[in-house]
Design a protein around this motif. Structure first.
Motif, mmCIF file in Angstrom:
data_model
loop_
_atom_site.group_PDB
_atom_site.id
_atom_site.type_symbol
_atom_site.label_atom_id
_atom_site.label_comp_id
_atom_site.label_asym_id
_atom_site.label_seq_id
_atom_site.Cartn_x
_atom_site.Cartn_y
_atom_site.Cartn_z
ATOM 1 N N ALA A 13 0.831 -1.204 0.000
ATOM 2 C CA ALA A 13 0.000 0.000 0.000
ATOM 3 C C ALA A 13 0.867 1.256 0.000
ATOM 4 N N TYR A 14 1.942 1.227 0.793
ATOM 5 C CA TYR A 14 2.861 2.366 0.807
ATOM 6 C C TYR A 14 3.453 2.583 -0.592
ATOM 7 N N GLY A 15 3.888 1.494 -1.222
ATOM 8 C CA GLY A 15 4.454 1.612 -2.564
ATOM 9 C C GLY A 15 3.454 2.124 -3.573
ATOM 10 N N ALA A 16 2.201 1.646 -3.456
ATOM 11 C CA ALA A 16 1.165 2.101 -4.385
ATOM 12 C C ALA A 16 0.902 3.592 -4.221
ATOM 13 N N LEU A 17 0.815 4.054 -2.974
ATOM 14 C CA LEU A 17 0.600 5.482 -2.727
ATOM 15 C C LEU A 17 1.796 6.288 -3.196
ATOM 16 N N HIS A 18 2.981 5.775 -2.932
ATOM 17 C CA HIS A 18 4.219 6.438 -3.330
ATOM 18 C C HIS A 18 4.231 6.679 -4.838
ATOM 19 N N SER A 19 3.792 5.672 -5.599
ATOM 20 C CA SER A 19 3.760 5.803 -7.054
ATOM 21 C C SER A 19 2.577 6.643 -7.529
ATOM 22 N N LEU A 20 1.431 6.488 -6.858
ATOM 23 C CA LEU A 20 0.236 7.242 -7.253
ATOM 24 C C LEU A 20 0.488 8.741 -7.222
ATOM 25 N N LEU A 21 1.214 9.188 -6.212
ATOM 26 C CA LEU A 21 1.480 10.620 -6.070
ATOM 27 C C LEU A 21 2.356 11.165 -7.191
ATOM 28 N N LEU A 22 3.013 10.245 -7.934
ATOM 29 C CA LEU A 22 3.879 10.682 -9.026
ATOM 30 C C LEU A 22 3.241 10.517 -10.395
ATOM 31 N N ALA A 24 0.988 11.198 -13.687
ATOM 32 C CA ALA A 24 0.760 12.444 -14.419
ATOM 33 C C ALA A 24 -0.522 13.160 -13.989
ATOM 34 N N PRO A 25 -1.659 12.463 -13.792
ATOM 35 C CA PRO A 25 -2.870 13.177 -13.359
ATOM 36 C C PRO A 25 -2.703 13.891 -12.024
ATOM 37 N N VAL A 26 -2.031 13.240 -11.064
ATOM 38 C CA VAL A 26 -1.823 13.873 -9.763
ATOM 39 C C VAL A 26 -0.906 15.074 -9.899
ATOM 40 N N ALA A 31 -0.134 20.965 -10.165
ATOM 41 C CA ALA A 31 0.254 22.171 -10.890
ATOM 42 C C ALA A 31 -0.933 23.099 -11.081
ATOM 43 N N GLY A 32 -2.132 22.512 -11.290
ATOM 44 C CA GLY A 32 -3.315 23.339 -11.455
ATOM 45 C C GLY A 32 -3.694 24.068 -10.188
#
Length: 210
Positions: A13-22, A24-26, A31-32
């Motif tokens: 779960a930590y790894g998934a969140l770590h990657s999710l935050l990177l 393109a949509p996030v 940036a928006g």
């Protein structure tokens, strides 16, 4: 085995969140909300601070779980494993030095933004494409060294095994995610680098040259 399952799922779960935050949509959403200039200045530093805080919580939680010993390696074999771990940590330190500690952490991005100067990288990337030092031989030396650090330990428990398995899966998937980000950031320069440089296992006969 309850601790094994919880450890594996927590690290995953930590790894998934770590990657999710990177993703393109996030990053586009950040940036928006922040504005392009602020995003470029604060995103990397904020990401690293959050990842570190969550990692501390994760490790403390795993340490509190019930666990059982699995195997203990002693003697010269243990000394060899510790030497491998130290070598892995040394490679990571060299990689950070090559990138630059301030750029790696995102502090240089933040400082440049606060001063109204050009930020050294497009949001998450540290700056220019680094192809020297350990990066001369493999594209993901920090991930490879991280795997060595995770596995080269003389004392194993079931929870430790779960952590190693999940962490290795994350390191592999994280390297694939990083490839996409590097292609976005550096385009053909990274394609040429990827073509001549292996991902994890060096080809010393070629030395990353091409």
């Amino acid at each position: 085995m309850k601790g094994f399952a919880i450890t594996f799922l927590a690290v995953a779960a930590y790894g998934a969140l770590h990657s999710l935050l990177l993703t393109a949509p996030v990053r586009r959403a950040a940036a928006g909300v922040l504005g392009e200039a602020a995003y470029r200045g604060v995103f990397r530093l904020a990401y690293n601070v959050l990842a570190t805080a969550l990692l501390i919580v994760l490790l403390r939680g795993i340490a509190a779980l019930p666990d059982r010993g699995l195997v203990r390696i002693g003697g010269m074999a243990a000394a060899g494993l510790w030497s491998l771990r130290l070598a892995g940590l040394a490679v990571i330190a060299v990689c950070v030095r090559r990138v630059g500690l301030g750029r790696f952490l995102g502090w240089e991005h933040f400082r440049a933004w606060r001063r109204g100067e050009a930020v050294p990288g497009p949001g998450m990337e540290a700056g220019e494409l680094v192809v020297e030092g350990p990066y001369r031989y493999v594209r993901h030396p920090m991930y490879a060294a991280g795997a060595v650090v995770v596995w080269a330990q003389p004392v194993w428990t079931w929870n430790g095994l779960a952590f190693a398995l999940a962490a290795t899966l994350y390191l592999w998937l994280g390297s694939l995610h990083e490839e996409r980000r590097m292609l976005e950031a550096f385009g053909n320069a990274y394609r040429r680098y990827r073509h001549r440089t292996p991902a994890f296992v060096p080809r010393f006969s070629r030395s990353g040259e091409g």
